[in-house]
Design a protein around this motif. Structure first.
Motif, PDB file in Angstrom:
ATOM      1  N   VAL A  37       1.027  -1.212  -0.087  1.00 44.24           N
ATOM      2  CA  VAL A  37       0.049  -0.086  -0.019  1.00 44.24           C
ATOM      3  C   VAL A  37       0.673   1.117   0.168  1.00 44.24           C
ATOM      4  O   VAL A  37       0.790   2.164  -0.765  1.00 44.24           O
ATOM      5  N   LYS A  38       2.146   1.028   0.851  1.00 40.35           N
ATOM      6  CA  LYS A  38       2.952   2.701   0.784  1.00 40.35           C
ATOM      7  C   LYS A  38       3.427   2.935  -0.468  1.00 40.35           C
ATOM      8  O   LYS A  38       3.303   3.870  -1.180  1.00 40.35           O
ATOM      9  N   VAL A  41       0.634   4.354  -3.299  1.00 35.44           N
ATOM     10  CA  VAL A  41       0.477   5.422  -3.003  1.00 35.44           C
ATOM     11  C   VAL A  41       1.725   6.550  -3.460  1.00 35.44           C
ATOM     12  O   VAL A  41       1.287   7.168  -3.616  1.00 35.44           O
ATOM     13  N   VAL A  51      -1.710  13.702  -3.035  1.00 39.24           N
ATOM     14  CA  VAL A  51      -1.070  12.891  -1.985  1.00 39.24           C
ATOM     15  C   VAL A  51       0.222  13.065  -1.327  1.00 39.24           C
ATOM     16  O   VAL A  51       1.149  12.664  -2.001  1.00 39.24           O
ATOM     17  N   ALA A  55       0.467  10.605   4.368  1.00 40.79           N
ATOM     18  CA  ALA A  55      -1.167   9.972   3.661  1.00 40.79           C
ATOM     19  C   ALA A  55      -1.043   8.996   3.601  1.00 40.79           C
ATOM     20  O   ALA A  55      -1.463   7.771   3.842  1.00 40.79           O
ATOM     21  N   GLY A  56       0.171   8.185   2.909  1.00 42.37           N
ATOM     22  CA  GLY A  56       0.203   7.127   2.326  1.00 42.37           C
ATOM     23  C   GLY A  56       0.856   6.180   3.227  1.00 42.37           C
ATOM     24  O   GLY A  56       0.304   5.006   3.572  1.00 42.37           O
ATOM     25  N   ALA A  59      -2.206   5.205   5.209  1.00 40.48           N
ATOM     26  CA  ALA A  59      -3.249   3.842   4.718  1.00 40.48           C
ATOM     27  C   ALA A  59      -2.533   2.635   4.703  1.00 40.48           C
ATOM     28  O   ALA A  59      -2.813   1.956   4.979  1.00 40.48           O
ATOM     29  N   PHE A  62      -2.871   1.529   8.256  1.00 40.62           N
ATOM     30  CA  PHE A  62      -4.259   0.539   8.309  1.00 40.62           C
ATOM     31  C   PHE A  62      -4.664  -0.329   7.838  1.00 40.62           C
ATOM     32  O   PHE A  62      -5.547  -0.992   7.835  1.00 40.62           O
ATOM     33  N   ALA A  63      -4.486  -0.263   6.708  1.00 39.60           N
ATOM     34  CA  ALA A  63      -4.978  -1.504   5.682  1.00 39.60           C
ATOM     35  C   ALA A  63      -3.585  -2.392   6.403  1.00 39.60           C
ATOM     36  O   ALA A  63      -4.285  -3.655   7.144  1.00 39.60           O
TER      37      ALA A  63
END
Length: 157
Positions: A37-38, A41, A51, A55-56, A59, A62-63
């Motif tokens: 995910v990192k 993003v 973005v 924020a990356g 995200a 949390f994922a």
């Protein structure tokens, strides 16, 4: 498989070794989710200026955390680590796979180290399992993944 038959069938609790190995696999998967995910993003931030790296990170965090908390609610109560090791988290009474709320309840407590001390007791049940009313059972052997209908009965497959 109907719930009445499942509750009457004898069960074999998963060994501490398999439970620990499944947890390590799931932690590795959560870390992999974080990095994927990192990375995604990060790539997206090159095209969308709104973005940010922060924020990356959020995200990705949390994922990965969502997987950690809710993984046992995957089909048949098997996170990916549990599926690989042929164990499952099931409701203590019905023997149905772990629900989303049970998965959240049992894994939120895993953040506390003392939670795992309980697994060494005779019942082999973590504190999180006690609160969520779940148990972790063996569903087969290491050579194949089986469904809850294939739980061993008195050592016979």
């Amino acid at each position: 498989m109907d719930a009445n038959n499942a509750a009457k069938r004898p069960t074999i609790l998963a060994s501490i070794g398999r439970r620990l190995a499944a947890r390590l696999i799931d932690c590795a998967i959560a870390a992999l989710i974080f990095f994927i995910v990192k990375f995604c993003v990060g790539v997206l931030s090159a095209y969308v200026p709104a973005v940010t790296p922060k924020a990356g990170f959020l995200a990705a965090f949390f994922a990965a955390f969502a997987y950690f908390l809710l993984a046992d609610a995957l089909p048949n109560g098997q996170s990916l680590g549990k599926r690989l090791l042929s164990i499952a988290t099931v409701d203590r009474k019905t023997r149905k796979g772990c629900s989303i709320s049970q998965s959240f309840t049992r894994n939120a407590g895993a953040l506390v180290i003392i939670d795992w001390v309980w697994i060494f007791m005779e019942s082999r049940t973590r504190l999180g399992d006690m609160f969520a009313k779940t148990i972790v059972i063996q569903t087969g052997n290491l050579t194949g993944v089986r469904s809850l209908a294939d739980i061993y009965d008195n050592g016979r497959g």
